[in-house]
Enzyme design. Structure first.
Site, mmCIF file in Angstrom:
data_model
loop_
_atom_site.group_PDB
_atom_site.id
_atom_site.type_symbol
_atom_site.label_atom_id
_atom_site.label_comp_id
_atom_site.label_asym_id
_atom_site.label_seq_id
_atom_site.Cartn_x
_atom_site.Cartn_y
_atom_site.Cartn_z
ATOM 1 N N ARG A 149 0.822 -1.218 0.000
ATOM 2 C CA ARG A 149 0.000 0.000 0.000
ATOM 3 C C ARG A 149 0.852 1.262 0.000
ATOM 4 O O ARG A 149 0.620 2.182 -0.789
ATOM 5 C CB ARG A 149 -0.913 0.006 1.230
ATOM 6 C CG ARG A 149 -2.028 -1.017 1.204
ATOM 7 C CD ARG A 149 -2.840 -0.978 2.484
ATOM 8 N NE ARG A 149 -1.994 -1.226 3.646
ATOM 9 C CZ ARG A 149 -1.692 -2.430 4.106
ATOM 10 N NH1 ARG A 149 -2.178 -3.492 3.511
ATOM 11 N NH2 ARG A 149 -0.924 -2.586 5.163
ATOM 12 N N ILE A 150 1.844 1.328 0.892
ATOM 13 C CA ILE A 150 2.653 2.542 1.002
ATOM 14 C C ILE A 150 3.583 2.681 -0.197
ATOM 15 O O ILE A 150 3.709 3.769 -0.762
ATOM 16 C CB ILE A 150 3.444 2.545 2.330
ATOM 17 C CG1 ILE A 150 2.475 2.554 3.518
ATOM 18 C CG2 ILE A 150 4.377 3.755 2.399
ATOM 19 C CD1 ILE A 150 3.128 2.325 4.869
ATOM 20 N N ASP A 169 9.665 -6.432 -5.125
ATOM 21 C CA ASP A 169 8.768 -7.060 -4.174
ATOM 22 C C ASP A 169 8.786 -8.564 -4.443
ATOM 23 O O ASP A 169 8.812 -8.974 -5.609
ATOM 24 C CB ASP A 169 7.337 -6.523 -4.322
ATOM 25 C CG ASP A 169 6.476 -6.848 -3.113
ATOM 26 O OD1 ASP A 169 6.236 -5.939 -2.295
ATOM 27 O OD2 ASP A 169 6.048 -8.013 -2.975
ATOM 28 N N ALA A 229 10.120 2.630 7.189
ATOM 29 C CA ALA A 229 9.491 1.328 7.417
ATOM 30 C C ALA A 229 9.746 0.868 8.847
ATOM 31 O O ALA A 229 8.976 1.161 9.756
ATOM 32 C CB ALA A 229 10.015 0.314 6.398
ATOM 33 N N ASP A 254 13.214 7.830 9.433
ATOM 34 C CA ASP A 254 12.154 8.066 10.410
ATOM 35 C C ASP A 254 12.112 6.960 11.461
ATOM 36 O O ASP A 254 11.417 7.091 12.465
ATOM 37 C CB ASP A 254 10.787 8.145 9.711
ATOM 38 C CG ASP A 254 9.657 8.494 10.667
ATOM 39 O OD1 ASP A 254 9.817 9.478 11.426
ATOM 40 O OD2 ASP A 254 8.626 7.794 10.671
ATOM 41 N N GLU A 259 15.139 2.939 19.528
ATOM 42 C CA GLU A 259 14.212 4.065 19.676
ATOM 43 C C GLU A 259 13.822 4.230 21.140
ATOM 44 O O GLU A 259 13.512 3.230 21.795
ATOM 45 C CB GLU A 259 12.958 3.845 18.819
ATOM 46 C CG GLU A 259 13.245 3.837 17.324
ATOM 47 C CD GLU A 259 11.986 3.755 16.460
ATOM 48 O OE1 GLU A 259 10.865 3.816 17.028
ATOM 49 O OE2 GLU A 259 12.105 3.635 15.233
ATOM 50 N N HIS A 278 10.136 8.796 14.251
ATOM 51 C CA HIS A 278 9.085 7.805 13.975
ATOM 52 C C HIS A 278 7.713 8.483 13.918
ATOM 53 O O HIS A 278 6.783 8.128 14.645
ATOM 54 C CB HIS A 278 9.089 6.698 15.033
ATOM 55 C CG HIS A 278 8.508 5.412 14.542
ATOM 56 N ND1 HIS A 278 8.932 4.188 14.970
ATOM 57 C CD2 HIS A 278 7.523 5.159 13.642
ATOM 58 C CE1 HIS A 278 8.248 3.232 14.364
ATOM 59 N NE2 HIS A 278 7.376 3.800 13.551
ATOM 60 N N ILE A 279 7.599 9.443 12.997
ATOM 61 C CA ILE A 279 6.365 10.232 12.897
ATOM 62 C C ILE A 279 5.603 9.944 11.606
ATOM 63 O O ILE A 279 4.745 10.738 11.207
ATOM 64 C CB ILE A 279 6.669 11.744 13.000
ATOM 65 C CG1 ILE A 279 7.672 12.183 11.923
ATOM 66 C CG2 ILE A 279 7.177 12.089 14.389
ATOM 67 C CD1 ILE A 279 7.831 13.693 11.805
ATOM 68 N N ALA A 281 3.126 8.100 10.888
ATOM 69 C CA ALA A 281 1.670 8.097 11.045
ATOM 70 C C ALA A 281 1.171 9.292 11.842
ATOM 71 O O ALA A 281 -0.015 9.356 12.187
ATOM 72 C CB ALA A 281 1.223 6.806 11.716
#
Length: 304
Positions: A149-150, A169, A229, A254, A259, A278-279, A281
């Site tokens: 999707r992304i 893929d 990812a 990201d 983390e 990690h932003i 979303a």
């Protein structure tokens, strides 16, 4: 029935749970020890990328029927333990698709045009020109690793910018590739021929350190690596080496193997890398969709 919301959830999601007649208990990011106390009488748990729903947590919840993940990745949930108990695990995979895709391009622009570096220097009172020399994206080749999707959304954006698109893929979807003007190639070819490589794969055994020293050395010295990812998809030590020694030109990250990223981490000392916490979303739209979608999934699962 009782639902434990163990991470921030949009108010619209909370409303859906309450309107369904559930008792809703909220506690933000409890520790494993605290979570074990909270789950003793719950029918469902909703989490985000944290807290972790470990085997110990699952074993402490005799009534547990559903684990909901508001977001995409399920690596903080012990799926095997859930399967053994017949507990349904649901998520909201489409909620952050566009937000992550747009952040990937935001990171790319920041690296390609050295926006973060220029901003930092301006705040230091330094007027940089030559040091902030960047590149245009039109006509460049974008390599998308992971065409879900992304990856599909990223390829659509790249196509609109006049970029050539290469795709990798394990399960190629040629019809979707044609929609974005993309071409499937093997991973090594993608790394060699791309001006930008962007990663959009889940964290599984096969993708752990997918981008390692050997594969970084395949990339062009002018290439940019984008990772929105999972941090563990990239060998961090190899990437630091690649950025320092000029195997690649830059990176936009990201996500990280560790983390939160420590302030003294080697990545924070490099001018050719742009870092965000990690932003992917973290947009109003994504959070709203995630809250609504996971609440609907949990209601559906609990009510059959």
């Amino acid at each position: 029935m009782k639902v434990l919301v163990a991470a921030p959830l949009h108010e619209k999601g909370m409303e859906i749970l309450k309107k369904a007649g559930f008792e809703v208990v909220f506690e933000k990011y409890p520790s494993e020890e605290r979570l074990i106390e909270l789950v003793k009488d719950v029918d469902a748990i909703i989490v985000r990328s944290k807290p972790k729903v470990t085997r110990k947590v699952i074993e402490a919840a005799p009534k547990l029927k559903v684990i909901g993940r508001a977001g995409v990745g399920l690596d903080n949930i012990d799926l095997e333990a859930a399967r053994e108990r017949g507990i349904k695990v649901v998520n909201s995979p489409e909620s952050s698709t566009r937000s992550v895709a747009e952040l990937a391009f935001g990171l790319l622009f920041a690296v390609a045009r050295k926006i973060a570096l220029a901003d930092r220097k301006m705040r230091e009172g330094v007027w940089v020109k030559e040091q902030a020399m960047g590149i245009e994206l039109e006509g460049k080749t974008l390599g998308v690793v992971g065409f879900g999707r992304i990856g599909y959304q990223v390829a659509r954006i790249a196509n609109a910018f006049g970029m050539n698109v290469l795709l990798y893929d394990p399960v190629p979807n040629e019809e979707r590739a044609r929609e974005v003007g993309g071409k499937f190639v093997d991973l090594e070819t993608l790394l060699r021929e791309s001006d930008v490589v962007t990663l959009h794969v889940p964290l599984i055994d096969a993708t752990y350190h997918l981008i390692n020293e050997e594969r970084l050395k395949l990339m062009k010295p002018t290439a940019i690596l984008i990772n929105a990812a999972r941090g563990e998809v990239v060998d961090t030590n190899a990437l630091v080496k690649a950025l320092k020694e000029g195997w690649i030109a830059g990176a936009g990250l990201d996500v990280f193997e560790e983390e939160p990223l420590p302030a003294d981490h080697p990545l924070t000392k490099l001018d050719n890398v742009v870092l965000t916490p990690h932003i992917g979303a973290s947009t109003v739209e994504a959070q709203t969709r995630a809250g609504i979608q996971i609440a609907e999934q949990v209601v559906k699962a609990l009510k059959g």
